[in-house]
Design an enzyme around this catalytic site. Structure first.
Site, PDB file in Angstrom:
ATOM      1  N   SER A 273       0.817  -1.207   0.000  1.00  0.00           N
ATOM      2  CA  SER A 273       0.000   0.000   0.000  1.00  0.00           C
ATOM      3  C   SER A 273       0.851   1.258   0.000  1.00  0.00           C
ATOM      4  O   SER A 273       0.505   2.247  -0.656  1.00  0.00           O
ATOM      5  CB  SER A 273      -0.924  -0.003   1.218  1.00  0.00           C
ATOM      6  OG  SER A 273      -1.752  -1.145   1.215  1.00  0.00           O
ATOM      7  N   HIS A 331       0.852   4.722   4.560  1.00  0.00           N
ATOM      8  CA  HIS A 331       0.118   5.355   3.460  1.00  0.00           C
ATOM      9  C   HIS A 331       0.529   6.814   3.300  1.00  0.00           C
ATOM     10  O   HIS A 331       0.789   7.289   2.182  1.00  0.00           O
ATOM     11  CB  HIS A 331      -1.384   5.264   3.715  1.00  0.00           C
ATOM     12  CG  HIS A 331      -1.921   3.879   3.592  1.00  0.00           C
ATOM     13  ND1 HIS A 331      -3.273   3.591   3.644  1.00  0.00           N
ATOM     14  CD2 HIS A 331      -1.304   2.676   3.416  1.00  0.00           C
ATOM     15  CE1 HIS A 331      -3.448   2.292   3.511  1.00  0.00           C
ATOM     16  NE2 HIS A 331      -2.269   1.714   3.377  1.00  0.00           N
TER      17      HIS A 331
END
Length: 389
Positions: A273, A331
């Site tokens: 991610s 993230h």
């Protein structure tokens, strides 16, 4: 008779008295035995079951014995080695990407020369030669060649970005299958999950970017990567994209390490991610007016700039509120690195790779005088890098 009667009376009286004493003493002895028996029964739990020991264990302060020692405090891990590894790996990634671009351009020049010579040789052969060659093959060989031709046509129909991302998807799929092998669980947890409290912290920063335990997690990340692959590779070039992707995975993990160490929440993480967020943020920052769709709501579209703002806001809220569903620090680290790279990093890193490429060229071709293969289009302008405004 009077004496005999006195003796008989005395004997009868003594017998009666002794009988009463005996019966009374027997009753007393029986009573005493019962008391002693009850006393012994009452003392058995104290001696055999260790009630006294349990009382002393539960109340150590009364007898003066110290209690169990408190659990040792886990020291916060130092992040010096992961930081050095992050800087070194990022530099090596971009250096290797520059050398790979040089070798790619050199091979393309050689391939173009070989194709010209092959076309000259093929002009002297007619179609009858290839027709005879095809007829000499067996049915299985012909079917195999047709299948390979279909795969080659499909591969040729893909963009350069999609072909590059296909290799990344294949590696993630292999790692996903390795998670399903019971004998590899220990090694997978050690090397394919990133945790600042682990003894092995540097190598998992790279390997965890290709690791997914859930197939849904992997499909979501790879779908986003496949969607933006054509745009990011046309923007940066294949070699530069690979360097950004690998570096973003390590940098996002480093940001995750820092946040986990600061908050004391030392739990493992895995997934691509962070790297995917860097690629997505780079595309959204470079082309903010592009239209994007949501994975589970394809009918809803929004601009790339608004999508990037929403993702950053959600991850910021998750980091502040302590949400544990995703690694929001990773993230954010990946997204900020992607935005920084397209704004400043390309000028600071990729545009200054020429000395390294010249050094590699001189090592590969001594006495060439530093000439660039193919006229040097890949040093400053080639490779599809971002153009200055």
């Amino acid at each position: 008779m009077a004496w005999r009667g006195c003796i008989m009376k005395w004997a009868k009286t003594e017998f009666t008295t002794s009988k009463n004493i005996t019966s009374r003493s027997s009753r007393l002895n029986h009573y005493n035995q019962q008391r002693c028996g009850f006393r012994r029964d009452a003392k058995r739990p104290d001696t055999k079951k260790g009630n006294v020991t349990q009382d002393t264990n539960t109340l150590p302060s009364e007898v003066g014995t110290p209690g169990p020692p408190p659990p040792p405090k886990v020291p916060r891990p130092t992040l010096l080695k992961p930081l050095i590894f992050t800087v070194g790996f990022t530099g090596c990634s971009f250096g290797a990407a520059a050398i790979l671009q040089y070798e790619t351009l050199k091979s393309r020049v050689q391939t173009a020369k070989d194709e010209q010579s092959e076309k000259f040789l093929e002009g002297s052969q007619d179609m009858a030669y290839w027709h005879d060659w095809w007829n000499q093959l067996t049915g299985f060989q012909q079917q195999l060649i047709l299948l390979m031709s279909m795969v080659d046509d499909f591969w040729s129909s893909l963009t350069e970005g999609q072909r590059t991302v296909t290799g990344i998807i294949a590696v993630n799929a292999v790692v996903l299958c390795c998670w399903r092998i019971p004998s590899m669980q220990r090694s997978m947890i050690k090397y394919f999950t990133s945790n600042p409290a682990s003894k092995t912290r540097c190598l998992p920063m790279v390997l965890s970017s290709f690791s997914h335990y859930s197939i849904i997690h992997m499909m979501a990340n790879m779908y986003v990567l496949w969607t933006v692959s054509s745009g990011i590779v046309s923007l940066l070039g294949r070699e530069q994209f690979l360097a950004v992707y690998l570096s973003a995975g390590v940098i996002s993990t480093m940001v995750s390490y820092m946040c986990k160490t600061a908050t004391g929440q030392l739990y493992p993480s895995l997934g691509a991610s962070g790297a995917v967020m860097a690629v997505l943020a780079a595309v959204c920052a470079k082309v903010p007016e592009a239209k994007l769709g949501i994975i589970f709501l394809p009918m809803v579209t929004l601009t790339a700039g608004n999508a990037l703002k929403a993702l950053i806001a959600i991850d910021t809220a998750g980091l502040i509120l302590g949400w544990r569903l995703f690694d929001h620090a990773a993230h954010l680290g990946g997204a900020l690195f992607g935005i920084w790279y397209v704004a400043y990093g390309h000028q600071l890193i990729w545009r200054k790779r020429e000395p390294l490429v010249k050094l590699w060229h001189n090592m590969r071709s001594p006495g060439a005088g530093g000439s660039r293969p193919g006229g040097g289009p890949g040093i400053n302008g080639g490779g599809g890098g971002p153009r200055p405004q």
